[in-house]
Design an enzyme around this catalytic site. Sequence first.
Site, PDB file in Angstrom:
ATOM      1  CB  THR A  22      82.163   3.250 -37.925  1.00  0.00           C
ATOM      2  OG1 THR A  22      80.814   3.032 -37.083  1.00  0.00           O
ATOM      3  CG2 THR A  22      81.959   2.236 -39.035  1.00  0.00           C
ATOM      4  CG  ASP A  38      77.977   2.821 -35.349  1.00  0.00           C
ATOM      5  OD1 ASP A  38      78.237   2.527 -34.064  1.00  0.00           O
ATOM      6  OD2 ASP A  38      77.840   3.797 -35.722  1.00  0.00           O
ATOM      7  NE  ARG A  64      75.577   6.149 -37.549  1.00  0.00           N
ATOM      8  CZ  ARG A  64      76.087   6.714 -38.472  1.00  0.00           C
ATOM      9  NH1 ARG A  64      75.905   8.149 -38.546  1.00  0.00           N
ATOM     10  NH2 ARG A  64      76.804   6.260 -39.382  1.00  0.00           N
TER      11      ARG A  64
HETATM   12  O1  F6P Z   1      78.769   6.126 -34.870  1.00  0.00           O
HETATM   13  C1  F6P Z   1      79.297   5.865 -33.662  1.00  0.00           C
HETATM   14  C2  F6P Z   1      78.633   6.182 -32.527  1.00  0.00           C
HETATM   15  O2  F6P Z   1      79.278   5.860 -31.380  1.00  0.00           O
HETATM   16  C3  F6P Z   1      77.186   5.565 -32.608  1.00  0.00           C
HETATM   17  O3  F6P Z   1      77.410   4.179 -32.404  1.00  0.00           O
HETATM   18  C4  F6P Z   1      76.309   6.567 -31.925  1.00  0.00           C
HETATM   19  O4  F6P Z   1      75.135   6.444 -31.929  1.00  0.00           O
HETATM   20  C5  F6P Z   1      76.857   7.811 -32.047  1.00  0.00           C
HETATM   21  O5  F6P Z   1      78.238   7.603 -32.508  1.00  0.00           O
HETATM   22  C6  F6P Z   1      77.045   8.751 -30.696  1.00  0.00           C
HETATM   23  O6  F6P Z   1      77.580   9.777 -31.198  1.00  0.00           O
HETATM   24  P1  F6P Z   1      78.151  11.062 -29.852  1.00  0.00           P
HETATM   25  O7  F6P Z   1      79.440  10.538 -29.428  1.00  0.00           O
HETATM   26  O8  F6P Z   1      78.201  12.292 -30.935  1.00  0.00           O
HETATM   27  O9  F6P Z   1      76.903  11.130 -29.130  1.00  0.00           O
END
Ligand code: F6P
Length: 352
Positions: A130, A132, A176
């Site tokens: 991740t 994050d 997130r």
């Molecule tokens: O968990 C990784 C992440 O990039 C978060 O930081 C973000 O909120 C989310 O995924 C975005 O997801 P998606 O690409 O589905 O919009």
Amino acid sequence: MHIGLLTGGGDCPGLNAVIRAVTLPLIGECAARVTGIERGFWGLLHGASRPLEATTVRGILAEGGTILGTHNRCDPFKDVDGVDRSAQALAYAKDTLKLDALVAIGGDGTMQIAERFHRLGLPVVGVPKTIDNDLPENDRSFGFDSAVAVVAEALDRLATTARSHGRVMIAETMGRYAGWIALEGGLAGGADAILIPEIPFDVAALAAWCRERESREGHTLICIAEGARATGHDLTVKTRLEGSPDPIRLGGVGSWLQAQLEPHLQSEVRTTLLGHVQRGGTPTAFDRVLATRFGYHAAELVRAGDFGRMVVLKGADCASVTLESVAGRSRPVPMDDERLLAARGVGVWLGG
Ligand code: F6P
């Protein structure tokens, strides 16, 4: 030995480096057969896989994304129509492919699903992924350093406009519900204020501080995490995806903050949403090395028959913890985190 390998959740710099570092030792040192499951658990459910040979994974170390594809809305235990199709996925893994084990590379959603399959009798090793950096028990995940580098560079660039025009420039990061990307990225990029989900901020106090800076410094650089929120306000949700394992897409708090600040300031306020730029592209050298170490450690766990575990970084070393101990948990920035204290020490406005 026949080992399946999948990447689940959002893409992340370093995924291909892990795929390579799991596959090469398993083939080279254990004479194992390795099969890549396509698009995460979607491939297990829909019978989509392909062999991974040494030649397939050579040369992918620095490539962003994942050669296997990924999916962050597929949960075989609760398919799009709400039906539990885990038995179908399990049958594909055990009866069709005849896998001895599965290596699942992914974030919290992937680890929760992997843990359930492990309990159903499919031996699993997890590798945390991740940008994050919010997986529990793990000091640092690959992809995070790459995301932080993007945020730092973006702030460097935004700072020149802030200074030249005397503006308040807001950069919104991903992350997130955890503030790691905004905190490290903000520190590295010299942000004047860093707003993270763990510390709700007072809008009036922030406006007063920016006003004061208008006369003192002439400009302000704010780094805000997508999950940050003002005291008494909810999270800023971009979209809701009903039925998805991760139903809330965050985004837009930077623009919301701009609208809150503008009436109180003389200077212009502008917002940049960094978005998926933080998640794409080639991994940094640090992430390539960490991903390679994680992949190799996962291969070692498979070789030792040590299943139901997720690789972690503890201090400077790779180790592993049970999947059970991480499933469904996250890792917010603790209030005594050294980075937070250092930020406060150098005068960064943190909101509380
Ligand atoms: O968990 C990784 C992440 O990039 C978060 O930081 C973000 O909120 C989310 O995924 C975005 O997801 P998606 O690409 O589905 O919009």
